[in-house]
Design a protein around this motif. Sequence first.
Motif, mmCIF file in Angstrom:
data_model
loop_
_atom_site.group_PDB
_atom_site.id
_atom_site.type_symbol
_atom_site.label_atom_id
_atom_site.label_comp_id
_atom_site.label_asym_id
_atom_site.label_seq_id
_atom_site.Cartn_x
_atom_site.Cartn_y
_atom_site.Cartn_z
ATOM 1 N N UNK A 185 0.755 -1.097 -0.180
ATOM 2 C CA UNK A 185 -0.015 0.196 0.079
ATOM 3 C C UNK A 185 0.857 1.341 0.037
ATOM 4 N N UNK A 186 0.729 1.976 1.001
ATOM 5 C CA UNK A 186 1.362 3.339 1.124
ATOM 6 C C UNK A 186 2.218 3.630 2.399
ATOM 7 N N UNK A 187 3.395 4.263 2.342
ATOM 8 C CA UNK A 187 4.130 4.476 3.222
ATOM 9 C C UNK A 187 4.521 5.942 2.838
ATOM 10 N N UNK A 188 4.413 6.967 4.050
ATOM 11 C CA UNK A 188 5.105 8.300 3.986
ATOM 12 C C UNK A 188 5.606 8.616 5.209
ATOM 13 N N UNK A 189 6.750 9.114 4.952
ATOM 14 C CA UNK A 189 7.486 9.944 6.101
ATOM 15 C C UNK A 189 7.837 11.228 5.759
ATOM 16 N N UNK A 190 8.786 12.074 6.432
ATOM 17 C CA UNK A 190 8.967 13.510 6.441
ATOM 18 C C UNK A 190 9.585 13.820 4.957
ATOM 19 N N UNK A 191 10.274 12.842 4.294
ATOM 20 C CA UNK A 191 10.992 13.234 3.146
ATOM 21 C C UNK A 191 10.210 12.849 1.744
ATOM 22 N N UNK A 192 9.490 11.656 1.752
ATOM 23 C CA UNK A 192 9.207 11.112 0.582
ATOM 24 C C UNK A 192 7.548 10.123 1.178
ATOM 25 N N UNK A 193 7.116 9.531 -0.176
ATOM 26 C CA UNK A 193 6.000 8.733 0.068
ATOM 27 C C UNK A 193 6.243 7.408 -1.185
ATOM 28 N N UNK A 194 5.795 6.349 -0.593
ATOM 29 C CA UNK A 194 6.002 5.146 -1.306
ATOM 30 C C UNK A 194 4.754 4.339 -1.498
ATOM 31 N N UNK A 195 4.500 4.324 -2.964
ATOM 32 C CA UNK A 195 3.220 3.743 -3.357
ATOM 33 C C UNK A 195 3.484 2.195 -3.908
ATOM 34 N N UNK A 196 2.845 1.197 -3.231
ATOM 35 C CA UNK A 196 3.205 -0.143 -3.734
ATOM 36 C C UNK A 196 1.600 -0.759 -4.041
ATOM 37 N N UNK A 197 1.486 -1.297 -5.370
ATOM 38 C CA UNK A 197 0.090 -1.863 -5.610
ATOM 39 C C UNK A 197 -0.056 -3.162 -5.084
ATOM 40 N N UNK A 198 -1.316 -3.544 -5.160
ATOM 41 C CA UNK A 198 -1.613 -4.761 -4.629
ATOM 42 C C UNK A 198 -0.565 -6.074 -4.942
ATOM 43 N N UNK A 199 -0.275 -6.073 -6.060
ATOM 44 C CA UNK A 199 0.557 -7.045 -6.758
ATOM 45 C C UNK A 199 2.007 -6.969 -6.468
ATOM 46 N N UNK A 200 2.277 -5.785 -6.014
ATOM 47 C CA UNK A 200 3.734 -5.652 -5.552
ATOM 48 C C UNK A 200 4.611 -5.792 -6.559
#
Lengths: 112, 113
Positions: B53-68
């Motif tokens: 799914x999604x991870x966010x921190x102070x510098x960036x976001x990371x988007x990962x779809x369901x199939x990875x």
Amino acid sequence: EAGVAQSPRYKIIEKRQSVAFWCNPISGHATLYWYQQILGQGPKLLIQFQNNGVVDDSQLPKDRFSAERLKGVDSTLKIQPAKLEDSAVYLCASSLRDRNQFFGPGTRLTVL
Amino acid sequence: LAKTTQPISMDSYEGQEVNITCSHNNIATNDYITWYQQFPSQGPRFIIQGYKTKVTNEVASLFIPADRKSSTLSLPRVSLSDTAVYYCLVGSDRGSTLGRLYFGRGTQLTVWP
């Protein structure tokens, strides 16, 4: 928190000579890595230690490269004898768990 | 062998959002996705890590779809100091497999004024 320390920062040697690099990881980090980074490429893992045991050395050219991590803390990477193609930056990294690695500044080796 | 594929280079202007996509078709169930940033004459620096799914921190976001099988690093409002090489890695902390810690060539991001 002190980071990963490496020395020397720069080294110039002639081919067929020997060279050694030293790494002091972050205190408490059980996993230590040595990477080779040739100009324009990403780092390539040479060897991974878990405490003082080797986890992965499949990409280490064992005929000329050796590494040790005595007492599970500091580590030394040696090249003997060096070749021209060994010119690269040698990076040391450490981690608590090997998903998040902290890198040192690297040692730039030039082989003439 | 969980290798990754990224664009070789990208250009952007200050203040824009930058999205760098990484393909990792052979990602294993236990693998996490990690992004590093590297400036010239420095070692890589950890940016962000995620599993799904999604991870966010102070510098960036990371988007990962369901199939990875891919992931996207998102840098909001980049500045000149974000000019660097960005690496996508996949790996697991459950032992070592050949090529598991594979950096690839990374993506050279250049931010223009």
